[in-house]
Design a protein around this motif. Sequence first.
Motif, mmCIF file in Angstrom:
data_model
loop_
_atom_site.group_PDB
_atom_site.id
_atom_site.type_symbol
_atom_site.label_atom_id
_atom_site.label_comp_id
_atom_site.label_asym_id
_atom_site.label_seq_id
_atom_site.Cartn_x
_atom_site.Cartn_y
_atom_site.Cartn_z
ATOM 1 N N GLY A 81 38.723 34.725 25.314
ATOM 2 C CA GLY A 81 39.582 34.156 26.359
ATOM 3 C C GLY A 81 40.912 34.895 26.437
ATOM 4 N N LEU A 82 41.576 34.742 27.576
ATOM 5 C CA LEU A 82 42.814 35.500 27.791
ATOM 6 C C LEU A 82 44.040 34.597 27.916
ATOM 7 C CD1 LEU A 82 41.284 38.076 30.290
ATOM 8 C CD2 LEU A 82 42.095 38.578 27.977
ATOM 9 N N ALA A 83 43.870 33.294 27.589
ATOM 10 C CA ALA A 83 45.016 32.393 27.722
ATOM 11 C C ALA A 83 45.290 31.594 26.447
ATOM 12 C CB ALA A 83 44.792 31.445 28.902
ATOM 13 N N ILE A 336 33.832 51.905 34.238
ATOM 14 C CA ILE A 336 35.257 52.115 34.532
ATOM 15 C C ILE A 336 35.900 50.774 34.893
ATOM 16 C CG2 ILE A 336 36.892 53.195 36.123
ATOM 17 C CD1 ILE A 336 34.765 55.453 36.418
ATOM 18 N N ARG A 337 35.265 50.060 35.815
ATOM 19 C CA ARG A 337 35.822 48.773 36.242
ATOM 20 C C ARG A 337 35.956 47.795 35.070
ATOM 21 N NH1 ARG A 337 37.605 44.769 36.047
ATOM 22 N NH2 ARG A 337 37.600 42.958 37.424
ATOM 23 N N GLU A 338 34.915 47.726 34.247
ATOM 24 C CA GLU A 338 34.911 46.737 33.166
ATOM 25 C C GLU A 338 35.804 47.154 31.997
ATOM 26 O OE1 GLU A 338 33.933 44.048 33.965
ATOM 27 O OE2 GLU A 338 31.848 43.842 34.577
ATOM 28 N N ILE A 340 38.969 48.242 32.272
ATOM 29 C CA ILE A 340 40.408 48.197 32.571
ATOM 30 C C ILE A 340 41.141 47.312 31.543
ATOM 31 C CG2 ILE A 340 42.172 47.610 34.284
ATOM 32 C CD1 ILE A 340 40.048 48.158 36.474
ATOM 33 N N THR A 341 40.551 46.161 31.223
ATOM 34 C CA THR A 341 41.213 45.241 30.287
ATOM 35 C C THR A 341 41.365 45.876 28.903
ATOM 36 O OG1 THR A 341 40.336 43.386 31.511
ATOM 37 C CG2 THR A 341 41.070 42.925 29.291
ATOM 38 N N ALA A 342 40.308 46.540 28.427
ATOM 39 C CA ALA A 342 40.390 47.189 27.112
ATOM 40 C C ALA A 342 41.404 48.334 27.152
ATOM 41 C CB ALA A 342 39.016 47.711 26.702
ATOM 42 N N VAL A 351 51.969 42.024 30.432
ATOM 43 C CA VAL A 351 51.993 40.626 30.866
ATOM 44 C C VAL A 351 50.931 40.491 31.945
ATOM 45 C CG1 VAL A 351 54.017 41.064 32.339
ATOM 46 C CG2 VAL A 351 53.385 38.740 31.785
ATOM 47 N N LYS A 352 50.029 39.539 31.701
ATOM 48 C CA LYS A 352 48.855 39.441 32.567
ATOM 49 C C LYS A 352 49.007 38.302 33.565
ATOM 50 C CE LYS A 352 44.737 40.437 30.568
ATOM 51 N NZ LYS A 352 44.536 41.864 30.734
ATOM 52 N N HIS A 353 48.498 38.556 34.747
ATOM 53 C CA HIS A 353 48.444 37.495 35.753
ATOM 54 C C HIS A 353 47.026 37.426 36.300
ATOM 55 C CE1 HIS A 353 52.718 38.716 35.743
ATOM 56 N NE2 HIS A 353 52.876 37.403 35.698
ATOM 57 N N ALA A 384 47.180 46.792 39.017
ATOM 58 C CA ALA A 384 46.599 45.749 39.886
ATOM 59 C C ALA A 384 45.126 46.063 40.139
ATOM 60 C CB ALA A 384 47.354 45.695 41.205
ATOM 61 N N PHE A 385 44.327 45.035 40.024
ATOM 62 C CA PHE A 385 42.892 45.163 40.307
ATOM 63 C C PHE A 385 42.343 43.749 40.434
ATOM 64 C CE2 PHE A 385 41.174 43.925 36.105
ATOM 65 C CZ PHE A 385 42.332 43.997 35.330
ATOM 66 N N GLY A 386 41.087 43.630 40.766
ATOM 67 C CA GLY A 386 40.537 42.278 40.776
ATOM 68 C C GLY A 386 39.396 42.094 41.738
ATOM 69 N N HIS A 387 39.069 40.821 41.891
ATOM 70 C CA HIS A 387 37.875 40.421 42.622
ATOM 71 C C HIS A 387 38.300 40.101 44.062
ATOM 72 C CE1 HIS A 387 36.669 40.125 38.423
ATOM 73 N NE2 HIS A 387 37.654 39.264 38.236
ATOM 74 N N MET A 388 38.430 41.155 44.869
ATOM 75 C CA MET A 388 39.004 40.977 46.204
ATOM 76 C C MET A 388 38.200 39.980 47.030
ATOM 77 S SD MET A 388 40.116 43.772 49.025
ATOM 78 C CE MET A 388 41.731 43.497 49.759
ATOM 79 N N ILE A 393 43.311 38.345 42.175
ATOM 80 C CA ILE A 393 43.910 39.616 41.753
ATOM 81 C C ILE A 393 44.449 39.490 40.329
ATOM 82 C CG2 ILE A 393 45.800 41.251 42.204
ATOM 83 C CD1 ILE A 393 43.604 41.397 44.321
ATOM 84 N N HIS A 394 44.137 40.482 39.501
ATOM 85 C CA HIS A 394 44.763 40.587 38.178
ATOM 86 C C HIS A 394 45.919 41.557 38.333
ATOM 87 C CE1 HIS A 394 41.565 38.286 36.561
ATOM 88 N NE2 HIS A 394 40.657 39.169 36.911
ATOM 89 N N LEU A 395 47.097 41.004 38.251
ATOM 90 C CA LEU A 395 48.266 41.835 38.453
ATOM 91 C C LEU A 395 48.965 41.933 37.107
ATOM 92 C CD1 LEU A 395 50.141 41.855 41.640
ATOM 93 C CD2 LEU A 395 51.422 42.097 39.552
ATOM 94 N N ASN A 396 48.620 42.954 36.382
ATOM 95 C CA ASN A 396 49.107 43.066 35.008
ATOM 96 C C ASN A 396 50.216 44.109 34.958
ATOM 97 O OD1 ASN A 396 47.125 41.206 34.466
ATOM 98 N ND2 ASN A 396 45.613 42.755 33.908
ATOM 99 N N ILE A 397 51.216 43.831 34.141
ATOM 100 C CA ILE A 397 52.382 44.722 34.102
ATOM 101 C C ILE A 397 52.552 45.223 32.674
ATOM 102 C CG2 ILE A 397 54.854 44.898 34.584
ATOM 103 C CD1 ILE A 397 54.454 42.478 36.524
ATOM 104 N N ALA A 429 43.134 31.888 38.375
ATOM 105 C CA ALA A 429 41.917 31.894 39.192
ATOM 106 C C ALA A 429 40.678 31.717 38.342
ATOM 107 C CB ALA A 429 41.831 33.201 39.964
ATOM 108 N N GLU A 430 40.675 32.370 37.140
ATOM 109 C CA GLU A 430 39.428 32.347 36.358
ATOM 110 C C GLU A 430 39.644 32.410 34.853
ATOM 111 O OE1 GLU A 430 37.122 35.866 37.245
ATOM 112 O OE2 GLU A 430 38.710 37.201 36.554
ATOM 113 N N HIS A 431 40.859 32.617 34.373
ATOM 114 C CA HIS A 431 41.076 32.712 32.919
ATOM 115 C C HIS A 431 41.448 31.370 32.293
ATOM 116 C CE1 HIS A 431 42.211 37.286 33.335
ATOM 117 N NE2 HIS A 431 40.959 37.021 33.636
ATOM 118 N N GLY A 432 41.923 30.445 33.095
ATOM 119 C CA GLY A 432 42.324 29.145 32.567
ATOM 120 C C GLY A 432 43.812 29.091 32.235
HETATM 121 C C1 MLT Z 1 38.682 41.356 34.596
HETATM 122 O O1 MLT Z 1 38.353 40.973 35.720
HETATM 123 O O2 MLT Z 1 38.407 42.487 34.181
HETATM 124 C C2 MLT Z 1 39.472 40.423 33.719
HETATM 125 O O3 MLT Z 1 39.245 39.105 34.120
HETATM 126 C C3 MLT Z 1 40.893 40.783 33.969
HETATM 127 C C4 MLT Z 1 41.968 40.896 32.988
HETATM 128 O O4 MLT Z 1 41.770 41.312 31.845
HETATM 129 O O5 MLT Z 1 43.131 40.643 33.391
#
Ligand code: MLT
Length: 477
Positions: A81-83, A336-338, A340-342, A351-353, A384-388, A393-397, A429-432
Amino acid sequence: METLIKPASGAMIESLQRTLGADAVLLAAQDQQRYLTDWRGQFQGKALAVLRPSSVDQVAGIMRACHGSGVQVVPQGGNSGLAGGATPSASGEQLVLSLERMNRVRLIDPIDDSMIVEAGCILQQVQEQAAEAGKYFPLSFGAEGSAQVGGFLSTNAGGTAVIRYGNARALTLGLEVVLPDGAIWHGLKRLRKDNTGYDLKQLFIGAEGTLGIITAAALRLYPRARQSCVALVAFGSPRQAQKGLARFKDELGEFLSAYELISQPALSLAQSHLHMAPALLPDAPWVALVQVATANSSLALGELVENVLASCFDDGIAADAVVATNERQAAAFWRIRESITAAERAAGKSVKHDVSVPIGAIPGFLDAVQQAVGEAHPELRIIAFGHMGDGNIHLNILLPADAGAQHLAAALNTLVHDIVTSFEGSISAEHGIGQYRVSELIRLKSPTEIALMQKIKQALDTTGQMNPGKVLPAPRD
Ligand code: MLT
Ligand code: ZN
């Protein structure tokens, strides 16, 4: 063995050791370590003990023992989890209840398109078991190799296939839940239609273990895709990407199974993390990973995608595209898409949004945030990336590694969440909510909604022992 057991809890621990078996009660610091922090290492706690029951009856026994004793319980799944929802507090007085040993697939029914799995099953295993039965379980996200059923339901996880199949909530037919007093709710019905009053399973999905413990779930299955086509499409701006989304939806309808927006900084970060050659990908400010899939093997899917792309080029919506020519290339695009978080984790603090806004508001939202962050902190990198397709949107800084980072993170949260609110969006939106977003939830959700949530919490968890301080503030806060 290093233990931190208060005398009052000692008898309970001894009794749990007797009933669960000594290997199901972890007391030593080195054994507990991996249960006391989250995957990103953002949250750190302590535990009285880590319990690893292997059946619903054992979970019920633990809850009966805890009920009214003042001992609090933190349910835990794959810890991806991310929260911070599954990390215990720093008190050292909570029990972590790991569901990892409840990992049986109880049933797969291809006629009914459903399966019953225990809370500790790993998502990837659920997908694989469904595939072995000739079916498809659509939930998919980067952490699927470690996320567990109980965790993805308790956070109502989303991921990359929500655009077509919905989030974890939409994929759930029934639940088995152990309530705070140890009673078991046997709600594993596999019905598509059941209007017998309140839909109780919805209370526990997304509740992050604050109302009870999900021990098993009946999940929906779908026909497996017999063909798919994956492309990376280059856009000049989110507005263009949004027009591309509308075009794909209009032309290909339910075949569209993913539409993931990725900014160039997110793409470069993931590519360099994976040591991947940049030449593979379009060089554009924004890219969408588009996937279409169908169970129909006779359709000329590739041709349909080429036609939509051609119409996007003709109308000046998209600049370029690379269509994967084989499964290996499609898998590389997804990797590549999967990643990004790692890649972000490897790059240091961030800081994640995890926000959502109406799909049509995404371009305006991104402009507003980029302008506000750029003015206040021009030195910071926005990933910035996400499930358009879901407006998520995951707007991480990325943050500098200096001492002021925590203060800066809070300021950025306020800034981004205020903009989300002005677009009538959601701060998760989806992390809780976990422990990470509790104060922002209280700041931004209406008092009426918070009061309703508190009433539900009090009604189900009368003694306040279930994962306190997650989703809602702990009573003493
Ligand atoms: C993702 O979609 O890859 C994760 O939910 C986003 C994240 O790590 O912020
Ligand atoms: Zn996501």
